[in-house]
Write a protein that holds these residues in place. Sequence first.
Motif, short mmCIF file in Angstrom:
data_model
loop_
_atom_site.label_atom_id
_atom_site.label_comp_id
_atom_site.label_asym_id
_atom_site.label_seq_id
_atom_site.Cartn_x
_atom_site.Cartn_y
_atom_site.Cartn_z
N MET A 1 -0.37 -29.44 -18.97
CA MET A 1 -1.84 -29.08 -18.90
C MET A 1 -2.06 -28.62 -17.33
N ARG A 2 -1.98 -29.29 -16.60
CA ARG A 2 -2.50 -30.18 -15.67
C ARG A 2 -2.55 -28.26 -14.21
N VAL A 3 -1.31 -27.86 -14.57
CA VAL A 3 -1.35 -26.47 -13.54
C VAL A 3 -2.52 -25.69 -14.31
N ARG A 4 -2.61 -25.44 -15.35
CA ARG A 4 -3.23 -24.89 -16.19
C ARG A 4 -4.69 -24.96 -15.67
N VAL A 5 -5.71 -26.02 -16.10
CA VAL A 5 -6.35 -26.52 -15.40
C VAL A 5 -6.64 -26.66 -14.24
N ALA A 6 -5.58 -26.78 -13.10
CA ALA A 6 -5.96 -25.98 -11.31
C ALA A 6 -6.03 -24.75 -11.17
N THR A 7 -5.55 -23.92 -12.91
CA THR A 7 -5.45 -22.78 -12.23
C THR A 7 -7.17 -21.76 -12.98
N THR A 8 -7.40 -23.03 -14.04
CA THR A 8 -8.41 -22.61 -14.86
C THR A 8 -9.63 -23.23 -13.70
N ALA A 9 -9.92 -24.00 -12.74
CA ALA A 9 -11.17 -24.54 -12.63
C ALA A 9 -11.13 -22.86 -10.82
N LEU A 10 -10.30 -22.95 -10.55
CA LEU A 10 -10.57 -21.55 -9.03
C LEU A 10 -11.02 -19.91 -10.23
N GLY A 11 -10.53 -20.19 -11.51
CA GLY A 11 -10.90 -18.83 -12.30
C GLY A 11 -12.37 -18.80 -12.56
N ILE A 12 -12.59 -19.68 -12.85
CA ILE A 12 -13.48 -19.96 -13.07
C ILE A 12 -15.07 -20.33 -12.50
N GLN A 79 -9.88 -11.73 -19.12
CA GLN A 79 -10.97 -10.92 -19.52
C GLN A 79 -11.61 -11.85 -20.53
N ASP A 80 -11.24 -13.62 -21.16
CA ASP A 80 -11.90 -14.26 -21.42
C ASP A 80 -13.18 -14.36 -21.37
N ASP A 81 -14.33 -14.59 -22.38
CA ASP A 81 -15.67 -14.61 -22.38
C ASP A 81 -15.70 -16.21 -21.81
N VAL A 82 -17.31 -16.41 -20.81
CA VAL A 82 -16.94 -17.76 -20.75
C VAL A 82 -18.27 -18.03 -21.04
N THR A 83 -18.44 -19.57 -21.81
CA THR A 83 -19.54 -19.83 -21.76
C THR A 83 -20.08 -21.12 -21.13
N VAL A 84 -21.68 -21.02 -20.08
CA VAL A 84 -21.75 -22.77 -19.94
C VAL A 84 -22.92 -23.11 -20.74
N ILE A 85 -22.22 -24.39 -21.47
CA ILE A 85 -23.11 -25.40 -22.26
C ILE A 85 -23.89 -26.85 -21.12
N PRO A 159 -12.35 -25.77 -24.45
CA PRO A 159 -13.00 -25.99 -23.09
C PRO A 159 -12.92 -27.22 -22.49
N VAL A 160 -13.81 -26.90 -21.02
CA VAL A 160 -13.25 -27.40 -19.62
C VAL A 160 -14.79 -28.90 -18.95
N LEU A 181 -18.32 -30.35 -4.58
CA LEU A 181 -16.52 -31.05 -5.43
C LEU A 181 -16.77 -31.07 -6.42
N LEU A 182 -16.00 -29.99 -7.15
CA LEU A 182 -16.19 -29.27 -8.44
C LEU A 182 -14.81 -30.75 -9.25
N THR A 183 -14.88 -31.22 -10.55
CA THR A 183 -14.00 -32.02 -11.13
C THR A 183 -13.62 -31.15 -12.83
N PHE A 184 -12.78 -30.63 -12.50
CA PHE A 184 -12.59 -29.99 -14.27
C PHE A 184 -11.66 -31.26 -15.02
N SER A 185 -12.31 -31.43 -15.91
CA SER A 185 -11.23 -32.39 -17.17
C SER A 185 -11.63 -31.32 -18.36
N ALA A 186 -9.81 -31.78 -18.38
CA ALA A 186 -9.99 -31.01 -20.52
C ALA A 186 -7.97 -31.63 -21.00
#
Length: 229
Positions: A1-12, A79-85, A159-160, A181-186
């Motif tokens: 999961m860590r690799v995916r989180v890293a990729t998602t972080a940069l993508g978001i 093409q995933d939708d992104v929602t900010v909460i 959710p991240v 500095l951004l910390t992404f947790s999932a």
Amino acid sequence: MRVRVATTALGITAALLAVPACSTGTTGPKHQPSSRTGKPTDAAQEPAAFSSAALESRLLDPRDLGSGYLAKPERRAQQDDVTVIGCPALSELGGDAATGGTLAFPHKAKADFTYRGSSSEISEELYSDSAKKLSDGIARVFDAMTDCSAYQVVAGGTPVDVASQKLPAPHDLGDEQWSQLLTFSASGQSTVVKQTAIRDGNLLVIVSGSPALVDRHLDKALAKATAAS
């Protein structure tokens, strides 16, 4: 999961940057400027913007980075939708932009790298436009991204949790600087991403990824991007 989180972080992060530089005309909260010096004025004469092809040649490559770095193949934009909460400032920017996007400037280039034997990644993006457009566009995004210290991003149903922190920018580089500095947790895993942007004239250099790698290669990225042809 860590690799995916890293990729998602940069993508978001890139997705939230993929918004027009012009004002939306909303009446949301006013943001204090990020660390900036040398804010450009409307110059009568300004060098022409670099083409995307010219920017490609100014990107770092594995030889510049040194032993152990591998170029990542270009990733197809999701093409995933992104929602900010929980962060109205980001919601105003259009948090539903597709992940993996890039800044909405006409001339751009990007390169991604991994460090062999680890999950560390580093990404470089180059943009060229008028100094004022670059300045206004990137400042608007960085101000919004650091407006909220904690919020959640839902990308493609995942959710991240995100924690953001404005960092001191390296004032000795370029004309204007921004850093965060951004910390992404999932799913119980966390990834820390540092992102630093430097505007030098009509060039914008953004280096993102593992904090140690960003610190190590930022000067090198700016030097190559701004070197005389």
